[in-house]
Design an enzyme around this catalytic site. Structure first.
Site, PDB file in Angstrom:
ATOM      1  N   CYS A 232      -2.534   3.730  -3.599  1.00  0.00           N
ATOM      2  CA  CYS A 232      -1.716   4.755  -4.246  1.00  0.00           C
ATOM      3  C   CYS A 232      -0.440   5.039  -3.432  1.00  0.00           C
ATOM      4  CB  CYS A 232      -2.574   5.989  -4.511  1.00  0.00           C
ATOM      5  SG  CYS A 232      -1.950   6.964  -5.871  1.00  0.00           S
TER       6      CYS A 232
ATOM      7  N   GLU B 280     -11.515   4.786  -2.853  1.00  0.00           N
ATOM      8  CA  GLU B 280     -12.406   5.392  -1.848  1.00  0.00           C
ATOM      9  C   GLU B 280     -13.129   6.627  -2.377  1.00  0.00           C
ATOM     10  OE1 GLU B 280      -9.275   5.771  -2.189  1.00  0.00           O
ATOM     11  OE2 GLU B 280      -8.685   7.805  -1.652  1.00  0.00           O
TER      12      GLU B 280
ATOM     13  N   HIS C 249      -7.399   5.201  -6.432  1.00  0.00           N
ATOM     14  CA  HIS C 249      -8.102   5.627  -5.213  1.00  0.00           C
ATOM     15  C   HIS C 249      -9.483   4.978  -5.175  1.00  0.00           C
ATOM     16  CE1 HIS C 249      -5.684   9.046  -3.536  1.00  0.00           C
ATOM     17  NE2 HIS C 249      -5.103   8.914  -4.708  1.00  0.00           N
TER      18      HIS C 249
HETATM   19  N1  GLN Z   1       2.424  10.374  -6.583  1.00  0.00           N
HETATM   20  C1  GLN Z   1       2.188  10.109  -5.201  1.00  0.00           C
HETATM   21  C2  GLN Z   1       3.436   9.541  -4.539  1.00  0.00           C
HETATM   22  O1  GLN Z   1       4.385   9.240  -5.168  1.00  0.00           O
HETATM   23  C3  GLN Z   1       1.045   9.148  -5.002  1.00  0.00           C
HETATM   24  C4  GLN Z   1      -0.227   9.793  -5.495  1.00  0.00           C
HETATM   25  C5  GLN Z   1      -1.451   9.395  -4.760  1.00  0.00           C
HETATM   26  O2  GLN Z   1      -1.432   8.783  -3.704  1.00  0.00           O
HETATM   27  N2  GLN Z   1      -2.559   9.795  -5.322  1.00  0.00           N
HETATM   28  O3  GLN Z   1       3.435   9.416  -3.350  1.00  0.00           O
END
Ligand code: GLN
Length: 196
Positions: A79, A172, A170
């Protein structure tokens, strides 16, 4: 035993530690630059990429993370971590580490879909992977050496570029540790190669 670091400045750090340990590897929460020493691989967790970048700069991690990436050791960005690894971010002039040959778009699943779960089929990993997406980015373009490992609604959500693995979701947050295990396998292979 493989020694896997989790960048511990912000975000979902504990959950990665739990997943690494469930795969019978050693986990290290990396809060200081010296802790990068001796790791076999590193996970950049989800959280908020702008905040994480600010902390990376504040604690002198930028150069050392670049060096880690160039050293040939595997890195897994989940992410926000994927955003940190990407070569380019849609709408921004500069990337962060810029080491993985993908272009990502932040928060790209729309407002109604701030968070959702999806059932993914992941190449080399298996089917029915319950993936949790939270304000997730996706990969809009992948370079020619990048292998696409999973898509959701035609969007690339998991890819591998050599020793770099990146996903939108995610992995995890559930008890399904198959993707963490896949990364640890990448780390093992890279360590074995380094010895030969
Ligand atoms: N929206 C977040 C970003 O731009 C990422 C979201 C996340 O890691 N769950 O950093």
């Amino acid at each position: 035993m493989m020694k896997i670091g989790v960048l511990g400045l912000q975000g979902a750090v504990r959950e990665h530690v739990r997943s690494i340990e469930a795969c019978n590897a050693e986990a290290v929460v990396v809060k200081r630059v010296e802790q990068l020493e001796g790791l076999d691989g590193l996970i950049m967790p989800g959280g908020e990429s702008t905040t994480m970048r600010r902390l990376i700069d504040r604690y002198g991690f930028f150069g050392p993370l670049k060096e880690f990436a160039e050293s040939g050791k595997p890195m897994f960005g989940t992410c926000a971590g994927l955003i940190l690894l990407a070569r380019q971010i849609v709408g921004y002039d500069e990337p962060h580490l810029g080491v993985m040959d993908v272009i990502v778009e932040r928060n790209s699943f729309g407002r109604q879909k701030e968070s959702f779960e999806a059932d993914l089929n992941i190449a080399h990993v298996g089917d029915h992977f319950n993936a949790v997406f939270i304000r997730a980015p996706h990969i809009v373009e992948a370079g020619e050496d990048v292998e696409i490992l999973a898509k959701h609604n035609d969007r690339i959500v998991l890819a591998r570029h050599g020793r770099f693995l990146g996903c939108s979701f995610h992995p995890e947050l559930t008890d399904d540790h198959r993707l963490t295990a896949y990364f640890i396998e990448m780390v093992k292979e890279s360590k074995e190669k380094a010895v030969i």
